[in-house]
Design an enzyme around this catalytic site. Structure first.
Site, PDB file in Angstrom:
ATOM      1  N   ARG A 198       0.859  -1.181   0.000  1.00 22.71           N
ATOM      2  CA  ARG A 198       0.000   0.000   0.000  1.00 22.71           C
ATOM      3  C   ARG A 198       0.898   1.235   0.000  1.00 22.71           C
ATOM      4  NH1 ARG A 198      -2.577   3.090   5.050  1.00 22.71           N
ATOM      5  NH2 ARG A 198      -3.997   4.472   3.940  1.00 22.71           N
TER       6      ARG A 198
ATOM      7  N   ASP B  19      -3.218   4.535  -2.853  1.00 25.17           N
ATOM      8  CA  ASP B  19      -4.461   4.998  -2.237  1.00 25.17           C
ATOM      9  C   ASP B  19      -5.159   6.063  -3.068  1.00 25.17           C
ATOM     10  OD1 ASP B  19      -4.719   3.418  -0.052  1.00 25.17           O
ATOM     11  OD2 ASP B  19      -4.509   5.028   1.418  1.00 25.17           O
TER      12      ASP B  19
ATOM     13  N   LEU C 212     -12.812   5.382   9.208  1.00 25.57           N
ATOM     14  CA  LEU C 212     -12.389   5.982  10.479  1.00 25.57           C
ATOM     15  C   LEU C 212     -11.353   5.096  11.147  1.00 25.57           C
ATOM     16  CD1 LEU C 212     -15.897   7.033  11.891  1.00 25.57           C
ATOM     17  CD2 LEU C 212     -14.294   8.425  10.546  1.00 25.57           C
TER      18      LEU C 212
ATOM     19  N   ASN D 273      -6.803   5.624  12.380  1.00 20.86           N
ATOM     20  CA  ASN D 273      -5.903   6.682  12.829  1.00 20.86           C
ATOM     21  C   ASN D 273      -5.922   7.820  11.807  1.00 20.86           C
ATOM     22  OD1 ASN D 273      -3.969   7.640  14.810  1.00 20.86           O
ATOM     23  ND2 ASN D 273      -2.457   7.468  13.184  1.00 20.86           N
ATOM     24  N   GLY D 274      -6.079   7.450  10.541  1.00 20.70           N
ATOM     25  CA  GLY D 274      -6.400   8.411   9.495  1.00 20.70           C
ATOM     26  C   GLY D 274      -7.875   8.279   9.168  1.00 20.70           C
TER      27      GLY D 274
ATOM     28  N   MET E  40      -8.372   5.817  19.914  1.00 18.02           N
ATOM     29  CA  MET E  40      -9.752   6.008  20.358  1.00 18.02           C
ATOM     30  C   MET E  40     -10.066   5.209  21.620  1.00 18.02           C
ATOM     31  SD  MET E  40     -12.583   7.667  19.714  1.00 18.02           S
ATOM     32  CE  MET E  40     -12.648   8.166  17.987  1.00 18.02           C
TER      33      MET E  40
ATOM     34  N   VAL F 103     -12.031   2.407  13.904  1.00 18.45           N
ATOM     35  CA  VAL F 103     -13.046   3.095  14.703  1.00 18.45           C
ATOM     36  C   VAL F 103     -14.432   2.848  14.126  1.00 18.45           C
ATOM     37  CG1 VAL F 103     -13.857   5.337  15.522  1.00 18.45           C
ATOM     38  CG2 VAL F 103     -11.401   4.846  15.473  1.00 18.45           C
TER      39      VAL F 103
ATOM     40  N   ASN G 218     -15.581  -0.708  15.071  1.00 17.77           N
ATOM     41  CA  ASN G 218     -15.526  -1.176  16.458  1.00 17.77           C
ATOM     42  C   ASN G 218     -16.113  -0.236  17.502  1.00 17.77           C
ATOM     43  OD1 ASN G 218     -13.990  -3.689  15.964  1.00 17.77           O
ATOM     44  ND2 ASN G 218     -12.387  -2.293  15.286  1.00 17.77           N
TER      45      ASN G 218
ATOM     46  N   GLU H 285      -8.307  -4.170   3.086  1.00 21.61           N
ATOM     47  CA  GLU H 285      -7.331  -3.596   2.162  1.00 21.61           C
ATOM     48  C   GLU H 285      -6.297  -4.630   1.740  1.00 21.61           C
ATOM     49  OE1 GLU H 285      -6.536   0.882   3.234  1.00 21.61           O
ATOM     50  OE2 GLU H 285      -6.999  -0.229   5.069  1.00 21.61           O
TER      51      GLU H 285
END
EC number: 2.7.2.1
Length: 379
Positions: free
Chosen positions: A75, A132, A191, A193-194, A265, A313, A316, A366
């Site tokens: 990636r 990406d 959602l 960390n980025g 988070m 995020v 979860n 991904e």
């Protein structure tokens, strides 16, 4: 490949911060066997070296030697306008990735380092980059151009590129299959960390929140998201900030970390339970930004068939999904609280039965999408 079922899977978490660990799972004869190793992992190069050791040694090894691997998919966050699909990595491709370091300072240098480690380890394998930015090459000019003189676009390549394209592509295709309709208007919300949000019409990206680099749009783990450029000018003029200090501020010291005290988070939720007001504010800012973009993209799409929550995020954190979906009934978005809190790890609807808009939680994959694209390139 071409089967979708993995031989093994894994994850390295909390790289460069306290509590680093590696999860490694092997699938054999319909069963899965997992181990977890903890210990501080300083950077992504060290993380990849430890992953490679797990692949080749011990009871959980899945290859006899690196020569068993035909291709390694990477990636790569920023491909500029140079790359619109998976690409075999050559010295020229590496040069292009390196030229884009300044546009994705948290990612492209790490991607480049991992390519070098993989080249040294899997000497006979094809190294393939999956960008990406590729999925967002369908964004129309009226959406990707900035309102600055055209020369800056033609001479400097300054435009919206968009990111998280591999994830948005994968989950939106899953959503289209779920909806069973050829024409679709989907908002995909990634959602982690980025963070980014994308408007997808009939399977194609038509607008997205990240722009020239992966800093704009939503509030993120350490990135500020959208910020008035006047703030940057003010800090330079009146507080003597250097460009390096400003880059560190908005890329590495802002977002959840800057407002709430942690980029994770899970840590923020723990602090909220302990009565931490800053952590509570961080959550409110985070959800508010997402809601604003949902409204904007509903207008861009002229309606919504489904919204997707995905990534760490999005998949979860049921409380975040509830916060984002609250007070959006006028758009036809109505969350079922029971379905939301009961969600566990597979594609599900969490909207009410009467809702006009489907609310889908779709685990992103991904890794599969990258492998699938690599296999298609060399197969």
């Amino acid at each position: 490949m071409p089967e979708k079922a993995p031989v093994c899977s894994g994850l390295v978490e909390r790289i460069g911060i306290e509590g680093s660990f590696i999860k490694h799972t092997v699938y054999r004869n319909g069963e899965k066997f997992s181990i977890e190793e903890s210990g501080f992992i300083a950077n992504h190069g060290e993380a990849l070296r430890q992953v490679l050791a797990l692949l080749t040694a011990g009871d959980y090894a899945v290859i006899a030697s690196p020569d068993d691997i035909a291709a390694v998919g990477h990636r790569v966050v920023h491909g500029g306008e140079h790359f619109s699909g998976p690409t075999i990595i050559t010295e020229d491709v590496k040069h292009q990735i390196k030229k884009l370091f300044s546009l994705a300072p948290l990612h492209n240098p790490v991607n480049y380092k991992c390519i070098e480690v993989a080249e040294q380890t899997f000497v006979n394998a094809k190294q393939i980059a999956v960008f990406d930015t590729a999925f967002h090459q369908t964004i129309p000019e009226k959406a990707y151009r900035y309102a600055i003189p055209e020369s800056y676009y033609k001479e400097n390549g300054i435009r919206v590129y968009g990111f998280h394209g591999t994830s948005h592509k994968y989950v939106s295709e899953q959503a289209v299959n779920w909806l069973k309709q050829k024409d679709s208007k989907i908002i995909s919300i990634h959602l982690g960390n980025g963070c980014s949000i994308t408007a997808i019409k009939n399977g194609q990206s038509i607008d997205t929140s990240m722009g020239f680099g992966p800093l704009s749009g939503l509030m993120m783990g350490t990135r500020s998201g959208d910020i008035d450029p006047s703030v940057i000018f003010h800090l330079m003029e009146h507080s003597g900030y250097t460009l390096a200090q400003l880059s560190t501020l908005v890329n590495k010291a802002s977002g959840l970390l800057g407002v709430g005290g942690s980029s994770d988070m899970r840590d923020i939720r723990k602090m909220i339970n302990e009565g931490n007001a800053a952590a509570t504010l961080a959550i409110q800012l985070y959800a508010y930004r997402i809601k604003k973009f949902i409204g904007a993209y509903a207008a861009v799409l002229n309606g919504i068939d489904a919204i997707i929550f995905t990534a760490g995020v999005g998949e979860n954190d049921s409380n975040m999904r509830a916060a984002v979906c609250s007070e959006l009934e006028y758009l036809g978005i109505e969350l079922d609280p029971t379905l939301n809190t009961a969600y566990k790890g597979e594609l599900k609807e969490i909207n009410t039965a009467a809702a006009k808009v489907k609310i889908l939680v779709i685990p992103t994959n991904e890794e599969y999408e990258i492998a699938h694209q690599c296999y298609g390139l060399i197969g």
